[in-house]
Design an enzyme around this catalytic site. Structure first.
Site, PDB file in Angstrom:
ATOM      1  N   ARG A   1      49.796  25.210  77.062  1.00 31.17           N
ATOM      2  CA  ARG A   1      49.951  26.366  77.484  1.00 31.17           C
ATOM      3  C   ARG A   1      49.859  26.790  78.809  1.00 31.17           C
ATOM      4  O   ARG A   1      49.988  27.760  78.615  1.00 31.17           O
ATOM      5  CB  ARG A   1      49.761  27.288  76.024  1.00 31.17           C
ATOM      6  CG  ARG A   1      49.236  26.408  74.825  1.00 31.17           C
ATOM      7  CD  ARG A   1      48.943  27.844  73.846  1.00 31.17           C
ATOM      8  NE  ARG A   1      47.834  26.947  72.721  1.00 31.17           N
ATOM      9  CZ  ARG A   1      47.477  27.756  71.833  1.00 31.17           C
ATOM     10  NH1 ARG A   1      47.048  28.732  72.385  1.00 31.17           N
ATOM     11  NH2 ARG A   1      46.719  27.026  70.756  1.00 31.17           N
TER      12      ARG A   1
ATOM     13  N   HIS B   1      52.929  30.518  71.021  1.00 27.12           N
ATOM     14  CA  HIS B   1      52.033  29.826  70.376  1.00 27.12           C
ATOM     15  C   HIS B   1      52.048  30.499  68.833  1.00 27.12           C
ATOM     16  O   HIS B   1      52.247  29.235  67.579  1.00 27.12           O
ATOM     17  CB  HIS B   1      50.378  29.827  70.681  1.00 27.12           C
ATOM     18  CG  HIS B   1      49.740  28.754  69.751  1.00 27.12           C
ATOM     19  ND1 HIS B   1      48.894  28.953  68.512  1.00 27.12           N
ATOM     20  CD2 HIS B   1      49.399  27.197  69.586  1.00 27.12           C
ATOM     21  CE1 HIS B   1      48.054  28.349  68.099  1.00 27.12           C
ATOM     22  NE2 HIS B   1      48.662  27.533  68.624  1.00 27.12           N
TER      23      HIS B   1
ATOM     24  N   LYS C   1      56.942  24.472  66.915  1.00 26.39           N
ATOM     25  CA  LYS C   1      55.574  25.048  67.165  1.00 26.39           C
ATOM     26  C   LYS C   1      56.020  25.395  65.768  1.00 26.39           C
ATOM     27  O   LYS C   1      57.607  26.126  65.050  1.00 26.39           O
ATOM     28  CB  LYS C   1      55.006  26.416  67.134  1.00 26.39           C
ATOM     29  CG  LYS C   1      54.819  26.880  67.151  1.00 26.39           C
ATOM     30  CD  LYS C   1      53.092  26.369  66.230  1.00 26.39           C
ATOM     31  CE  LYS C   1      52.377  25.997  67.686  1.00 26.39           C
ATOM     32  NZ  LYS C   1      50.941  24.980  67.805  1.00 26.39           N
TER      33      LYS C   1
END
Length: 276
Positions: free
Chosen positions: A42, A83, A144
């Site tokens: 990330r 996320h 995701k």
């Protein structure tokens, strides 16, 4: 080759050939570690707010080989980087990502939770990241919870194709997910782009499971808690590479070096690359 063998070889060369090769002998540790891809998880999230330009720019500055990004979709269909499936933890807003429009997501402060110097950092778009970083650093794209966003695989494929990032000469694009069916789909849509499967489940490390993954995946990416030398060898024997996550200590990084993984996914790129 082990560090001991490399150092030994360096000493031998220095004795035979003098000071020039003594300098040469000092470099193998760097050379050995650069055989492992350094993936900034990330971005450089140990030091900057995750999935923001600040974190990705820092990762590039810290000489990461890849940045890892998490892709989801806004209510009105824009691909964005975050996320969690909600904005609560990493922004000053609340609610599910998929229930908020792009303008709503963009208005959120995604940086101040990490420090005052990051006030005003925004949630980036997938397209922004491709434009800003392709050609500068590899991009490990995680879809995701793609089951929440039907058709996201096609959207990602379209964005890559529009930028000629679906071609084999652009080798530093990888797409991964915990959703194996999604990765099968990506493999069909983008046959020249490497695909990775993510897991923290030991049930996915059986010979049968690994064989199945190898029919469509190029990378098998487990949490480091289930990595063993045997697993690494099995993955390699099936023609796949292995990248492990998430490293947040020097000890974890050193363990994965010893296991001979191909990539280390870390919040701290400096734990992986001795040049930092």
């Amino acid at each position: 080759m082990s560090k001991k063998l490399l150092v030994g070889a360096g000493v031998a060369f220095s004795l035979l050939f003098g000071s020039f090769n003594q300098a040469f002998a000092e470099s193998p540790t760097v050379g050995e570690r650069k055989q492992v891809d350094n993936v900034a998880h990330r971005g450089a999230t140990g030091y900057a707010p995750e999935n923001t330009i600040a974190a990705f720019d820092l990762a590039v500055e810290m000489k990461a080989d890849y940045i890892e990004i998490d892709v989801q979709r806004s209510k009105d269909g824009k691909l964005v980087l975050i996320h969690d499936t909600t904005v609560d933890r990493t922004t000053d807003g609340t609610g599910k990502v998929g229930d908020l429009t792009f303008d709503q997501l963009r208005s959120l402060d995604a940086g101040s939770w990490k420090g005052e110097q990051f006030v005003g950092e925004q949630i980036p778009t997938f397209e922004e990241i491709l434009e800003r970083y392709h050609g500068k650093v590899g991009i490990l794209i995680e879809l995701k919870t793609p089951e929440l966003y039907p058709g996201i695989e096609e959207q990602v494929a379209k964005a890559l194709k529009e930028r000629n990032l679906d071609k084999p000469q652009n080798e530093k694009i990888i797409i991964q997910s915990f959703n194996f069916e999604s990765m099968k789909k990506v493999n069909d849509l983008l046959p020249k782009v490497p695909v990775g499967v993510l897991t923290s489940n030991r049930a996915d490390t059986t010979a049968e499971a690994l064989q199945e993954f190898s029919t469509y995946a190029d990378w098998f990416n487990p949490s480091y808690g289930i990595v063993t030398e045997e697993l690494v060898n099995q993955v390699h024997s099936l023609g796949m590479k292995i990248g492990s996550w998430t490293v947040r200590s020097q000890e974890a990084a050193d363990f994965l070096f010893e296991m001979n993984v191909d990539a280390i996914i870390t919040d701290y790129p400096d734990y992986v690359d001795p040049r930092n």
